[in-house]
Write a protein that holds these residues in place. Structure first.
Motif, PDB file in Angstrom:
ATOM      1  N   LEU A   1      -7.639  -2.403   0.300  1.00 59.72           N
ATOM      2  CA  LEU A   1      -7.403  -2.900   1.652  1.00 59.72           C
ATOM      3  C   LEU A   1      -6.433  -1.984   2.403  1.00 59.72           C
ATOM      4  CD1 LEU A   1      -7.012  -6.750   1.029  1.00 59.72           C
ATOM      5  CD2 LEU A   1      -8.794  -5.666   2.408  1.00 59.72           C
ATOM      6  N   ASP A   2      -5.382  -1.521   1.715  1.00 65.31           N
ATOM      7  CA  ASP A   2      -4.377  -0.679   2.355  1.00 65.31           C
ATOM      8  C   ASP A   2      -4.863   0.749   2.589  1.00 65.31           C
ATOM      9  OD1 ASP A   2      -2.237  -2.422   2.863  1.00 65.31           O
ATOM     10  OD2 ASP A   2      -1.637  -2.382   0.755  1.00 65.31           O
ATOM     11  N   ARG A   3      -5.851   1.192   1.813  1.00 64.92           N
ATOM     12  CA  ARG A   3      -6.350   2.562   1.948  1.00 64.92           C
ATOM     13  C   ARG A   3      -7.452   2.688   3.005  1.00 64.92           C
ATOM     14  NH1 ARG A   3      -6.081   5.641  -2.872  1.00 64.92           N
ATOM     15  NH2 ARG A   3      -7.570   7.075  -1.878  1.00 64.92           N
ATOM     16  N   LEU A   4      -8.005   1.569   3.448  1.00 67.50           N
ATOM     17  CA  LEU A   4      -9.090   1.619   4.422  1.00 67.50           C
ATOM     18  C   LEU A   4      -8.622   2.176   5.767  1.00 67.50           C
ATOM     19  CD1 LEU A   4     -10.843  -1.838   3.901  1.00 67.50           C
ATOM     20  CD2 LEU A   4     -11.977   0.389   3.729  1.00 67.50           C
ATOM     21  N   PRO A   5      -9.510   2.882   6.477  1.00 62.98           N
ATOM     22  CA  PRO A   5      -9.233   3.171   7.887  1.00 62.98           C
ATOM     23  C   PRO A   5      -9.444   1.891   8.697  1.00 62.98           C
ATOM     24  CG  PRO A   5     -11.442   3.894   7.319  1.00 62.98           C
ATOM     25  CD  PRO A   5     -10.815   3.412   6.030  1.00 62.98           C
ATOM     26  N   VAL A   6      -9.038   1.912   9.950  1.00 65.85           N
ATOM     27  CA  VAL A   6      -9.320   0.771  10.830  1.00 65.85           C
ATOM     28  C   VAL A   6     -10.790   0.848  11.225  1.00 65.85           C
ATOM     29  CG1 VAL A   6      -8.794  -0.361  13.017  1.00 65.85           C
ATOM     30  CG2 VAL A   6      -6.952   0.663  11.669  1.00 65.85           C
ATOM     31  N   THR A   7     -11.560  -0.151  10.811  1.00 58.51           N
ATOM     32  CA  THR A   7     -13.009  -0.144  10.992  1.00 58.51           C
ATOM     33  C   THR A   7     -13.432  -0.963  12.210  1.00 58.51           C
ATOM     34  OG1 THR A   7     -13.409  -2.133   9.680  1.00 58.51           O
ATOM     35  CG2 THR A   7     -13.191  -0.055   8.472  1.00 58.51           C
ATOM     36  N   ARG A   8     -14.719  -0.907  12.509  1.00 56.99           N
ATOM     37  CA  ARG A   8     -15.259  -1.729  13.588  1.00 56.99           C
ATOM     38  C   ARG A   8     -15.082  -3.217  13.276  1.00 56.99           C
ATOM     39  NH1 ARG A   8     -21.242  -0.407  15.512  1.00 56.99           N
ATOM     40  NH2 ARG A   8     -21.612  -0.788  13.299  1.00 56.99           N
TER      41      ARG A   8
ATOM     42  N   ILE B   1      -9.380  -8.218  15.175  1.00 51.56           N
ATOM     43  CA  ILE B   1      -8.236  -8.073  16.088  1.00 51.56           C
ATOM     44  C   ILE B   1      -8.569  -8.681  17.446  1.00 51.56           C
ATOM     45  CG2 ILE B   1      -6.855  -6.381  17.361  1.00 51.56           C
ATOM     46  CD1 ILE B   1      -7.246  -4.545  14.823  1.00 51.56           C
ATOM     47  N   ALA B   2      -9.788  -8.436  17.941  1.00 58.66           N
ATOM     48  CA  ALA B   2     -10.188  -8.951  19.248  1.00 58.66           C
ATOM     49  C   ALA B   2     -10.240 -10.474  19.262  1.00 58.66           C
ATOM     50  CB  ALA B   2     -11.545  -8.371  19.647  1.00 58.66           C
ATOM     51  N   VAL B   3     -10.810 -11.073  18.227  1.00 62.47           N
ATOM     52  CA  VAL B   3     -10.912 -12.541  18.183  1.00 62.47           C
ATOM     53  C   VAL B   3      -9.525 -13.171  18.102  1.00 62.47           C
ATOM     54  CG1 VAL B   3     -11.764 -14.513  16.871  1.00 62.47           C
ATOM     55  CG2 VAL B   3     -13.230 -12.508  17.182  1.00 62.47           C
TER      56      VAL B   3
ATOM     57  N   LEU C   1     -15.583  -5.020   4.427  1.00 56.97           N
ATOM     58  CA  LEU C   1     -14.747  -4.087   5.181  1.00 56.97           C
ATOM     59  C   LEU C   1     -15.095  -2.636   4.837  1.00 56.97           C
ATOM     60  CD1 LEU C   1     -11.381  -6.019   4.859  1.00 56.97           C
ATOM     61  CD2 LEU C   1     -12.483  -5.435   7.023  1.00 56.97           C
ATOM     62  N   GLU C   2     -15.332  -2.368   3.560  1.00 56.58           N
ATOM     63  CA  GLU C   2     -15.698  -1.011   3.146  1.00 56.58           C
ATOM     64  C   GLU C   2     -17.052  -0.608   3.719  1.00 56.58           C
ATOM     65  OE1 GLU C   2     -13.310  -0.583  -1.104  1.00 56.58           O
ATOM     66  OE2 GLU C   2     -15.360  -1.371  -1.106  1.00 56.58           O
ATOM     67  N   LYS C   3     -17.954  -1.558   3.793  1.00 55.07           N
ATOM     68  CA  LYS C   3     -19.272  -1.270   4.383  1.00 55.07           C
ATOM     69  C   LYS C   3     -19.121  -0.897   5.853  1.00 55.07           C
ATOM     70  CE  LYS C   3     -23.882  -3.243   5.054  1.00 55.07           C
ATOM     71  NZ  LYS C   3     -24.747  -4.436   4.847  1.00 55.07           N
TER      72      LYS C   3
END
Length: 457
Positions: free
Chosen positions: A11-18, A24-26, A224-226
């Protein structure tokens, strides 16, 4: 089965994804309606005093009612979120808020409105600390501050929206319905829309791990990875995993120092943050401006909320969170004193804008901060219980600051605000841990390590 520590490291290594951006928007749209509502009562209080013939004594419970409800909600629903999950708690808070805000629009007297505001406040009170906990659970360490600031920038647009809608609707009667009632209907319908959006949100994977539901957590991490179009294979984290803990653990080692710090912080920040935002229309009226001018200046000042929030975005992960909080609190003290001494319309508008802008750099920093300094199993309880004290203190503000305003004037009010900010700065500087760019598990593990025999607690 994937080790829990490997999942949190992924989770901490992921980039900020779509997918992150959707979450964040919701969350941001939900905070929009919460903040819209929090600033609504003070904005229309002068109008309601004429609508229902409310005396000065009755204005105080009207201003305090939603905040008293928020105290109850933050205490009870924050703890509930650590038991039933962030997602289910979110849906519960929005249901309560939406229903009773709508009922408030049909109030036949001031006391019906006070009751509706109180119950709606129960939902409002839990929403923001829940949002903080949820974002801290899901966002990667390297972007946690910036992403949280984006969510609150969306949310803070609700403050000038309340101000400008009040300016346009108060005194009008679209379709034969009083404008102030439309303001509450808009808030209720907006919350209902957010409720529908939130049904598609995933549960927090960190919370699922803390509950031993590792397979479900793995599904969320893979989703999230997908979205990132990558699969991260990382070794288990080197820090210790925090074990599930009950609410009373907040008042024992290793968490009691952080609990005390955050509790004192939340009481003091009310003087600077909500003491200004909740009372500024009344302060302007006391300075001699009529209702129309008061609402106009309030709306212009309130523009500083989303703009200040947006200004915080590039700062959140560039500077240590605790020092960003300290610097912003100092700015609030300076601009608050200048606002208190001002008498001219232009100076009031400019200084009010500057105050609200710097106060929202402060707000975004502490919202990220209060959730990241506790472990997952206590995160919503800690943020909610400390935040509840701020709601209780906000409910007390009309009873503390209005008499001071009437007796000594606006300058005295902002002297008190400045003193509260100085004390807050000292507490944060001395007791606040460093968090920027660090995993929430590492931040929690640091407290556990420090509390062992032979080390300071």
């Amino acid at each position: 089965m994937t080790a829990p520590s490997s999942m949190t490291a992924r989770l901490d290594r992921l980039p900020v994804t779509r997918f992150h951006r959707l979450l964040i928007a919701v969350v941001g749209v939900a905070t929009f309606f919460d903040l819209y509502d929090l600033f609504l009562a003070s904005t229309v209080s002068t109008v309601l005093s004429k609508e229902f013939g409310v005396s000065g004594a009755e204005t105080k419970p009207l201003l305090a009612s939603a905040f008293l409800g928020a105290f109850v909600g933050a205490v009870t629903l924050g703890r509930l979120a650590d038991r039933i999950g962030r997602r289910r708690a979110f849906l519960l808070t929005l249901s309560v808020y939406s229903l009773f805000t709508l009922l408030g629009a049909f109030s036949t007297d001031v006391w019906m409105l006070v009751v509706c505001r109180f119950v709606a406040g129960i939902g409002i009170g839990a929403e923001l600390p829940l949002a903080d906990a949820y974002l801290a659970d899901l966002l990667p360490a390297h972007a946690r501050g910036k992403a949280t600031a984006w969510a609150y920038t969306i949310g803070f647009c609700g403050v000038p929206a309340a101000g400008f809608l009040a300016r346009g609707l108060v005194g009008e009667a679209p379709l034969g319905v009083d404008g102030w009632r439309w303001l509450f209907v808009i808030g209720a319908l907006g919350a209902a829309i957010v409720w529908a959006l939130r049904t598609g949100l995933p549960e927090s994977p960190r919370w699922l791990i803390a509950q031993g539901r590792h397979a479900e957590a793995e599904e969320v991490v893979q989703r999230l990875e997908k979205s990132a179009r990558t699969t991260l294979d990382v070794p288990p984290a080197s820090h210790e995993e925090a074990q599930p803990q009950q609410f009373r653990a907040l008042f024992r080692k290793p968490w009691r120092t952080r609990t005390a710090m955050l509790s004192a912080f939340q009481v003091l920040q009310v003087f600077g943050y909500y003491g200004f935002g909740s009372l500024v229309p009344i302060i302007l009226t006391a300075k001699g401006f009529d209702v129309a001018h008061s609402l106009t200046f309030s709306a212009l000042s309130f523009l500083g909320y989303p703009i200040g929030s947006a200004l915080s975005i590039p700062l959140m992960d560039r500077f240590q969170r605790k020092w960003l909080i300290v610097a912003a609190a100092a700015g609030m003290a300076v601009f608050g004193l200048a606002f208190g001494y001002s008498t001219g319309g232009a100076a009031i508008a400019i200084l009010g804008f500057c105050y609200t802008a710097v106060s929202n750099v402060f707000s975004n920093a502490y919202h990220a901060y209060q959730a990241e300094i506790f472990p997952t199993s206590l995160r919503a309880s800690a943020a909610g219980s400390a935040y509840s004290l701020s709601r209780l203190a906000t409910a007390a503000m009309p009873y503390l600051l209005l008499p001071l305003l009437e007796a000594e004037g606006a300058t005295a009010v902002f002297v008190v605000v400045a003193l509260a900010m100085v004390l807050l700065i000292l507490i944060t500087a001395v007791f606040g841990p460093r968090t920027t760019g660090r995993s929430v598990d590492e931040i929690a593990g640091e407290a556990v390590t420090a509390s062992r025999p032979g080390r300071p607690s």
